[in-house]
Design a protein around this motif. Structure first.
Motif, mmCIF file in Angstrom:
data_model
loop_
_atom_site.group_PDB
_atom_site.id
_atom_site.type_symbol
_atom_site.label_atom_id
_atom_site.label_comp_id
_atom_site.label_asym_id
_atom_site.label_seq_id
_atom_site.Cartn_x
_atom_site.Cartn_y
_atom_site.Cartn_z
ATOM 1 N N ASP A 34 -70.656 -94.911 21.828
ATOM 2 C CA ASP A 34 -69.316 -94.971 21.235
ATOM 3 C C ASP A 34 -69.326 -95.782 19.937
ATOM 4 O OD1 ASP A 34 -66.720 -94.188 21.261
ATOM 5 O OD2 ASP A 34 -66.209 -95.111 23.170
ATOM 6 N N ASN A 38 -68.886 -94.430 15.641
ATOM 7 C CA ASN A 38 -68.151 -94.994 14.501
ATOM 8 C C ASN A 38 -69.031 -95.027 13.254
ATOM 9 O OD1 ASN A 38 -65.899 -95.433 16.052
ATOM 10 N ND2 ASN A 38 -66.429 -97.550 16.549
ATOM 11 N N GLY A 95 -64.111 -90.102 16.243
ATOM 12 C CA GLY A 95 -63.126 -90.920 16.966
ATOM 13 C C GLY A 95 -61.881 -90.132 17.329
ATOM 14 N N GLY A 100 -62.319 -97.168 20.960
ATOM 15 C CA GLY A 100 -63.735 -97.166 21.350
ATOM 16 C C GLY A 100 -64.509 -98.429 21.024
ATOM 17 N N LEU A 101 -64.366 -98.909 19.808
ATOM 18 C CA LEU A 101 -65.123 -100.097 19.394
ATOM 19 C C LEU A 101 -64.856 -101.251 20.365
ATOM 20 C CD1 LEU A 101 -66.725 -101.793 17.289
ATOM 21 C CD2 LEU A 101 -64.575 -102.086 16.045
HETATM 22 MG MG LIG Z 1 -64.735 -94.963 17.745
#
Ligand SMILES: [Mg+2]
Ligand SMILES: Nc1ncnc2c1ncn2[C@@H]1O[C@H](COP(=O)(O)OP(=O)(O)OP(=O)(O)O)[C@@H](O)[C@H]1O
Length: 498
Positions: A34, A38, A95, A100-101
């Protein structure tokens, strides 16, 4: 806006929210994927992942040379829900949820620091520390990490201009705390798992034109190709784009070679992280990033004879809601209409796998002078999504005919093409493959007429094979593996003994 008699404003309790976010269900592999999403969305050509072991101070550092973030963008990126999932995304953006981050990082560690820059020179750093949030009870995003060990761990950018560093520290969920040298091996095996997973999930980014580099502890990883595309014996069954509302879904089914057709090394490598049986099924890609790696989506069971079938399904991020993509990007559920299409294609792929698995294709047995080429009369060929039958032009009897006959070869081939094209396929009873059937050696009950017919055929078969200089052993083997004789082992033995 303040509260009034009609509503109350209630902010989520910061510490409870972040602690709950830790349990979305990531593991280290899916979490790092994930974070790499990015970097790829930020157009990185290279991503370096460093796993650093230092007992409780162990950390994971991910650096990319993507476009980076300005100070404002970085602060926004750290926000829980930094983008609206309903917003339109660029076609190459991996994304969707604006989560997610943070969710990926918190699932593994208690401290997430991100340092980023748009150009060489000035960079910015922001940090979420779960213990600080717990102590303050507020969404306290740290802006100054100078005195912390993290600034050493973050270190300098290794790329000249723009880029981003994501640092995961206090890795309480990578392996259980407290860390000790005894757990070093467990840490190493986690790295191994991550590598296997990334080679699979990003294989279409790691190879081909405009490929990217992913480097783990100074060692570039290679793409893992689930379809063995470089092997001649891999069959591509179908390529059928079809419509999912206003989106196009592309499907290509691959049947991997029988293990006798590839080297030990190739066969072993092709088994993938879940092993041969586990890796069969559909492979669903969203913008070329693998979400689901080998699943029959509840349509069929995973079983040995179908393990050679791997079906590539391509969707874009415009199908996210239709396909119920989750935050972790590890679930995709096709809408019902598409599921029916996939069932049909999956069925074809499974039947083809079944045939290859049981040597229904040409197979080389033994070695040296004992090598015989076992051949089949008909070969099923797939082109443009359609399947049809062709005669096996390498069949030993046909080769012998061509060698011995004075008839012009072209006439013979013209006749064979006519046979192929006029095969009354609709009249041939369709036999669906049965889930657990291996009826190969099942004994048949036969009447006298049938027995006489089989014996006559057997005599001709044995005579012809002897003319072709097959050894008795080879003839026996061939009979035991040929239709219809394999169903009558006692007749084979009787005839051969005569
Ligand atoms: Mg993401
Ligand atoms: N390595 C990076 N380089 C540049 N920008 C980044 C990087 N990582 C994150 N960002 C920015 O931070 C935002 C938030 O990232 P996050 O992963 O939380 O959500 P997302 O990628 O938008 O959606 P999803 O939850 O589906 O992953 C991204 O949309 C992107 O703008």
């Amino acid at each position: 806006m303040t509260s009034n008699s009609e509503f109350e404003l209630i902010a989520p309790e910061a510490s409870s929210v972040v602690e709950s976010m830790r349990s979305i269900g990531y593991n280290l592999e899916t979490a790092l994927s994930d974070i790499i999403d990015n970097s790829i969305s930020a157009q990185a050509a290279e991503i370096k992942i460093n796993f650093h072991w230092d007992n409780n101070n162990s950390y994971i550092r991910i650096e990319d040379n993507g476009i980076g973030m300005s100070k404002m963008e970085l602060t926004q990126a750290m926000k829980i829900g930094s983008k609206n999932p309903l917003a339109q995304r660029e076609s190459k953006d991996l994304g969707r949820f604006g989560m997610g981050l943070k969710t990926a990082a918190f699932s593994q560690c208690r401290r997430l620091t991100v340092k980023s820059r748009r150009y060489s020179g000035c960079s910015n750093t922001r940090c979420w520390d779960l213990d600080t949030i717990r102590k303050t009870g507020k969404w306290t995003l740290l802006t100054n990490t100078k005195d912390e060990k993290s600034s050493v761990n973050l270190s300098e950018f290794s790329y000249k201009s723009a880029g981003t560093i994501v640092l995961l520290e206090r890795l309480d969920r990578v392996i259980s705390l407290p860390y000790s040298s005894r757990k070093y091996n467990a840490f190493l095996s986690k790295i191994d798992k991550v590598e296997k997973h990334l080679r699979m999930v990003f294989h279409r980014y790691l190879s081909g034109p405009n490929s990217i580099n992913i480097i783990i502890n100074n060692h570039p990883i290679e793409a893992w190709d689930p379809y063995l595309l470089k092997q001649d014996a891999t069959q591509e069954l179908l390529e059928e784009p079809f419509q999912d509302e206003d989106q196009v879904v592309k499907v290509a089914a691959y049947i991997l070679p029988h293990h006798s057709k590839v080297s030990e090394e190739v066969y072993k490598n092709a088994e993938g992280p879940k092993g041969w049986n586990g890796q069969q099924g559909f492979y669903i890609y969203r913008n070329k990033r693998l979400l689901v790696a080998g699943s029959w989506l509840g349509l069929f069971k995973k079983e040995e004879p179908y393990k050679l079938a791997r079906v590539m399904v391509d969707i874009t991020s415009n199908s996210d809601f239709n396909w119920q993509i989750d935050i972790k990007k590890s679930v995709a559920r096709p809408p019902n209409k598409i599921l029916q299409e996939l069932k049909r294609i999956g069925n074809l792929a499974r039947q083809a796998s079944y045939r290859v698995f049981y040597h229904r294709g040409t197979k080389i047995i033994g070695s040296g002078s004992n090598t015989i080429k076992e051949s089949h009369l008909w070969e099923q060929v797939y082109r443009h999504g359609k399947s049809f039958y062709k005669l096996n032009k390498s069949h030993p009897l046909l080769l012998k005919l061509i060698e011995d006959t004075s008839v012009d070869e072209r006439i013979l081939y013209t006749y064979l093409s006519l046979v192929e094209e006029n095969l009354p396929i609709n009249l041939v009873p369709y036999q669906p493959s049965k889930e657990n059937n291996v009826e190969v050696n099942k004994k048949k009950i036969i009447n006298d007429d049938e027995k006489a017919r089989v014996l006559r055929g057997l005599s001709d078969f044995i005579y012809t094979m002897r003319q072709l200089n097959y050894t008795e052993e080879d003839i026996l083997f061939k009979l035991r593996n040929s239709e219809p004789y394999k169903h009558y082992p006692e007749l084979i033995d009787a005839r051969l003994d005569e």
